[in-house]
Write an enzyme that holds these catalytic residues in place. Structure first.
Site, PDB file in Angstrom:
ATOM      1  N   ASP A  30       0.845  -1.196   0.000  1.00  0.00           N
ATOM      2  CA  ASP A  30       0.000   0.000   0.000  1.00  0.00           C
ATOM      3  C   ASP A  30       0.880   1.245   0.000  1.00  0.00           C
ATOM      4  O   ASP A  30       1.707   1.425   0.896  1.00  0.00           O
ATOM      5  CB  ASP A  30      -0.904  -0.004   1.237  1.00  0.00           C
ATOM      6  CG  ASP A  30      -1.836   1.189   1.267  1.00  0.00           C
ATOM      7  OD1 ASP A  30      -2.947   1.075   0.718  1.00  0.00           O
ATOM      8  OD2 ASP A  30      -1.453   2.235   1.835  1.00  0.00           O
TER       9      ASP A  30
ATOM     10  N   TYR B  63       2.673   9.833   0.200  1.00  0.00           N
ATOM     11  CA  TYR B  63       3.659   9.191   1.074  1.00  0.00           C
ATOM     12  C   TYR B  63       5.089   9.359   0.572  1.00  0.00           C
ATOM     13  O   TYR B  63       6.036   9.105   1.311  1.00  0.00           O
ATOM     14  CB  TYR B  63       3.390   7.688   1.204  1.00  0.00           C
ATOM     15  CG  TYR B  63       2.057   7.288   1.769  1.00  0.00           C
ATOM     16  CD1 TYR B  63       1.261   8.172   2.485  1.00  0.00           C
ATOM     17  CD2 TYR B  63       1.588   5.985   1.580  1.00  0.00           C
ATOM     18  CE1 TYR B  63       0.039   7.780   2.989  1.00  0.00           C
ATOM     19  CE2 TYR B  63       0.367   5.586   2.084  1.00  0.00           C
ATOM     20  CZ  TYR B  63      -0.408   6.484   2.778  1.00  0.00           C
ATOM     21  OH  TYR B  63      -1.624   6.089   3.272  1.00  0.00           O
TER      22      TYR B  63
ATOM     23  N   LYS C  41      -2.882   5.944  -4.240  1.00  0.00           N
ATOM     24  CA  LYS C  41      -4.003   6.837  -3.932  1.00  0.00           C
ATOM     25  C   LYS C  41      -3.891   8.182  -4.641  1.00  0.00           C
ATOM     26  O   LYS C  41      -2.791   8.711  -4.820  1.00  0.00           O
ATOM     27  CB  LYS C  41      -4.075   7.065  -2.414  1.00  0.00           C
ATOM     28  CG  LYS C  41      -4.147   5.768  -1.608  1.00  0.00           C
ATOM     29  CD  LYS C  41      -4.172   6.041  -0.125  1.00  0.00           C
ATOM     30  CE  LYS C  41      -4.062   4.747   0.657  1.00  0.00           C
ATOM     31  NZ  LYS C  41      -2.691   4.224   0.664  1.00  0.00           N
TER      32      LYS C  41
ATOM     33  N   HIS D  40      -7.788   9.495  -1.698  1.00  0.00           N
ATOM     34  CA  HIS D  40      -7.086   9.470  -0.414  1.00  0.00           C
ATOM     35  C   HIS D  40      -7.931  10.076   0.715  1.00  0.00           C
ATOM     36  O   HIS D  40      -8.044   9.496   1.799  1.00  0.00           O
ATOM     37  CB  HIS D  40      -5.755  10.224  -0.541  1.00  0.00           C
ATOM     38  CG  HIS D  40      -4.739   9.803   0.456  1.00  0.00           C
ATOM     39  ND1 HIS D  40      -3.387   9.805   0.197  1.00  0.00           N
ATOM     40  CD2 HIS D  40      -4.855   9.348   1.728  1.00  0.00           C
ATOM     41  CE1 HIS D  40      -2.733   9.379   1.257  1.00  0.00           C
ATOM     42  NE2 HIS D  40      -3.593   9.103   2.204  1.00  0.00           N
TER      43      HIS D  40
END
Length: 329
Positions: free
Chosen positions: A63, A68, A98, A131
């Site tokens: 994931d 990120y 996302k 997200h």
């Protein structure tokens, strides 16, 4: 949606990772995925090495997210794992990324997924999620951000863009993250392709009972992030790993507190996104399928006080729209 019962899994050998079938997309997904969100983000080589080690341990579900900044190390890890023969084919993996809030506009969604695919060095992802249900008018370079940059998201047009991503083959499934019951029902009222997944914070101290029931009723799979409270991150704390009740169950069973928490999440029918770059804990987090919580242990966990850990306000700032989203979820 189909998931193996925990009674069946009690009979499985240690290290076995079951899969969930996602009802609306027909995909199968390993019920434990390795999360890659860290703060601060480690250097590329450290993150890449940890992901490769996770593949050696047996992880096949990863994931990530544009926000990120872990798409690139994940992409490089996949390429190296293929080169080393750790995995034989990209098709062995389930990769989720996302759509970040800065791209949550109809004409920016297709370019956004193409950026993510380039970062990942992949032709497609298995799951693409919205997200957060909010739009940012500018790219975020630091947080918190000014109030005027946080605006409502046009869910209908954004979801049209998500559906286009799936129809064009850039992703095999689409879904959402951090959607409340209200927002999920709104989306289900008009979508052509239903969301396959809703990824939200869920753990023994934030059970999400109402959302769990709605997702089951609507055929949307619930995936749990921060199942251990995201201890060691900017947004997390130690309330799970230092919970006396969970620790007592763990000692009695010869398990770790983390294993008890992860097992509880799995027994609720949710999949798990758990992040650890520690080799031993990586492997421990996979070993939750050859035993079950007793009814007495489950009842003790049910009685734990509830406390939400992750808030959008802690990331973007305590703006009215942000606080409304947090209160709703």
């Amino acid at each position: 949606m189909e998931i193996r019962t925990h009674q069946q899994d009690c009979q499985k050998k240690m290290g076995f990772v079951p899969e969930v079938t996602l009802g609306c997309s027909g995909q199968t997904m390993p019920v434990i995925g390795m999360g890659t969100a860290s703060y601060p983000m480690p250097d590329l080589e450290t993150a890449k090495s940890a992901i490769i080690e996770a593949m050696r341990a047996g992880y096949r579900h990863f994931d990530t997210a544009f926000a990120y900044r872990s798409e690139q190390p994940l992409g490089e890890a996949i390429a190296e794992a293929l080169h080393l023969g750790i995995i034989k084919s990209r098709d062995e993996l389930f990769i989720t990324t996302k759509l970040w809030c800065s791209f949550a506009e109809r004409d920016q969604i297709l370019p956004a997924i193409k950026i993510s695919l380039q970062n990942l060095q992949l032709d497609y992802v298995d799951m693409y999620l919205i997200h957060w249900p909010v739009r940012l008018t500018q790219h975020v370079t630091k947080t918190p951000i000014p109030k005027e940059q946080v605006v409502p998201m046009d869910m209908k047009t954004v979801w049209e863009g998500m559906e286009e991503c799936q129809n064009l083959g850039h992703t095999r499934g689409i879904g959402v993250s951090n959607f409340s019951c209200k927002k999920l029902e709104d989306l289900l009222s008009f979508c052509k392709i239903p969301p396959a997944i809703n990824q939200v914070e869920m753990n023994p101290l934030w059970k999400q009972k109402e959302l769990v029931e709605l997702c089951k009723a609507k055929g949307v799979h619930l995936s749990a992030y921060s199942p251990l409270g995201a201890n060691g991150t900017k947004w997390g704390d130690n309330r799970i790993v230092e919970c006396d009740v969970l620790e007592g169950i763990a000692k009695a069973r010869g398990k770790s507190t983390a294993q008890v928490a992860l097992r509880w999440v799995y027994e609720q029918g949710a999949s798990i996104i758990s992040k650890s770059f520690n080799k031993q804990r990586m492997r421990e987090n996979l070993d939750i399928f050859d035993w079950c919580l007793t009814e007495e242990e489950s009842n003790k966990i049910i009685q734990l006080p509830q406390h939400k850990g992750v808030t959008l306000a802690s990331i973007l700032g305590p703006h009215d729209l942000v606080l409304e989203i947090d209160a709703d979820l």
